[in-house]
Design an enzyme around this catalytic site. Structure first.
Site, short mmCIF file in Angstrom:
data_model
loop_
_atom_site.label_atom_id
_atom_site.label_comp_id
_atom_site.label_asym_id
_atom_site.label_seq_id
_atom_site.Cartn_x
_atom_site.Cartn_y
_atom_site.Cartn_z
N LYS A 13 -21.87 24.48 11.32
CA LYS A 13 -20.98 25.82 10.44
C LYS A 13 -22.10 26.06 9.40
CE LYS A 13 -17.27 23.63 9.51
NZ LYS A 13 -17.57 22.18 10.33
N ARG A 88 -8.52 24.25 7.29
CA ARG A 88 -8.76 23.37 8.11
C ARG A 88 -7.34 22.60 8.62
NH1 ARG A 88 -13.96 21.59 5.84
NH2 ARG A 88 -14.71 19.81 6.87
N ARG A 127 -27.99 13.86 9.70
CA ARG A 127 -28.23 15.16 8.60
C ARG A 127 -28.68 14.89 7.40
NH1 ARG A 127 -22.99 18.79 8.09
NH2 ARG A 127 -22.05 17.24 7.58
N ARG A 160 -25.81 13.11 2.72
CA ARG A 160 -24.48 13.55 2.05
C ARG A 160 -23.56 12.07 2.12
NH1 ARG A 160 -21.31 18.46 4.43
NH2 ARG A 160 -19.58 16.92 4.35
N ARG A 171 -13.64 11.53 9.63
CA ARG A 171 -13.63 12.83 9.60
C ARG A 171 -13.42 13.65 11.16
NH1 ARG A 171 -19.18 13.59 7.04
NH2 ARG A 171 -18.72 15.87 7.29
P1 AMP Z 1 -17.36 20.02 4.50
O1 AMP Z 1 -18.58 20.08 3.90
O2 AMP Z 1 -16.58 21.14 5.07
O3 AMP Z 1 -17.71 18.84 5.79
O4 AMP Z 1 -16.28 19.12 3.58
C1 AMP Z 1 -16.55 17.74 3.24
C2 AMP Z 1 -15.38 17.34 2.70
O5 AMP Z 1 -14.66 18.21 1.82
C3 AMP Z 1 -14.18 17.35 3.79
O6 AMP Z 1 -14.32 16.12 4.54
C4 AMP Z 1 -12.95 17.28 2.87
O7 AMP Z 1 -12.87 15.67 2.39
C5 AMP Z 1 -13.26 18.17 1.88
N1 AMP Z 1 -12.83 19.52 2.34
C6 AMP Z 1 -13.50 20.56 2.63
N2 AMP Z 1 -12.99 21.91 3.00
C7 AMP Z 1 -11.68 21.48 2.99
C8 AMP Z 1 -10.33 21.94 3.26
N3 AMP Z 1 -10.33 23.53 3.85
N4 AMP Z 1 -9.33 21.34 3.28
C9 AMP Z 1 -9.20 20.12 2.90
N5 AMP Z 1 -10.34 19.31 2.45
C10 AMP Z 1 -11.65 19.96 2.79
#
Ligand code: AMP
Length: 214
Positions: A13, A88, A127, A160, A171
């Site tokens: 993404k 999400r 990554r 990360r 996740r």
């Molecule tokens: P991402 O970079 O999108 O993989 O997000 C990293 C982390 O941020 C996720 O594993 C969640 O802990 C939190 N997070 C990001 N977006 C959301 C969302 N829309 N709802 C809840 N938690 C989120």
């Protein structure tokens, strides 16, 4: 144009969002990026979010919904936006629909980037992100990045905190349980476009471009 990228962690993404921004100049709304910035700045939001993020769990719906509502009202979102990593959950998707209605905006397309689970684990643990320019790399498919130096700008490449094997497994489970139902949710609304995300980033982007220009 307002679009949403849907896909498991590691589906690509963020990589596709960067390509879309370069070509179409849309505002990037990544809840993960917003939360990571808050964590790095040790704001109250960041401190509260970190415990969830470190475990690979979702941050509470009301927190991210509030962030996105505010972000959608920033001036750059007027020219169109990409939602990356939000919604999400079905609760978030419903709230998004209400918020967009209130702002007189609509969602034009939802792109579901599909990648087999076995490939996702490898992608996530491999990554690396450049601390300086934000470009995302994979140390296995791009061995030139193994030195930890960004080939684009010379910045430091970082892993990360949540891209460890233990957190990645949770996740992916959270994705299956809470986020994957959104595929049917947006299909039912006639907005869903599925793309095969197992191919090169350029091949995937070419499909996304066709959808956006379609
Ligand atoms: P991402 O970079 O999108 O993989 O997000 C990293 C982390 O941020 C996720 O594993 C969640 O802990 C939190 N997070 C990001 N977006 C959301 C969302 N829309 N709802 C809840 N938690 C989120």
């Amino acid at each position: 144009m307002n679009i949403m990228l849907l896909g498991a962690p590691g589906a690509g993404k963020g990589t596709q969002a960067a390509k879309i921004i370069e070509d179409f100049g849309l505002a990037h709304i990544s809840t993960g990026d917003i939360l990571r910035t808050a964590v790095a700045n040790k704001t109250p939001l960041g401190l509260a979010a970190k415990t969830h993020m470190d475990k690979g769990d979702l941050v509470p719906d009301m927190v991210v919904i509030g962030l996105v509502k505010a972000r959608l009202q920033e001036p750059d979102a007027e020219q169109g936006f990409i939602l990356d990593g939000f919604p999400r959950t079905v609760v978030q998707a419903d709230a998004l629909g209400v918020a967009l209605g209130e702002l007189g905006k609509t969602l034009d397309a939802v792109v579901s980037i599909e990648v087999a689970k076995s490939a996702l684990i490898e992608r996530l643990t491999a990554r690396r992100t450049c601390k300086q320019c934000g470009t995302i790399f994979n140390v296995i498919s791009q061995p030139e990045t193994a030195s930890g130096v960004c080939p684009e700008c010379g910045g430091e490449l970082l892993q990360r905190d949540d891209d460890t094997v233990e957190t990645v497994t949770n996740r992916l489970e959270v994705y299956e349980r809470s986020t994957a139902p959104l595929i049917a949710y947006y299909r039912d609304k006639g907005l869903l476009h599925a793309v095969d995300g197992s191919r090169s980033a350029d091949a995937v982007f070419s499909d996304i471009r066709s959808i956006m220009e379609g």
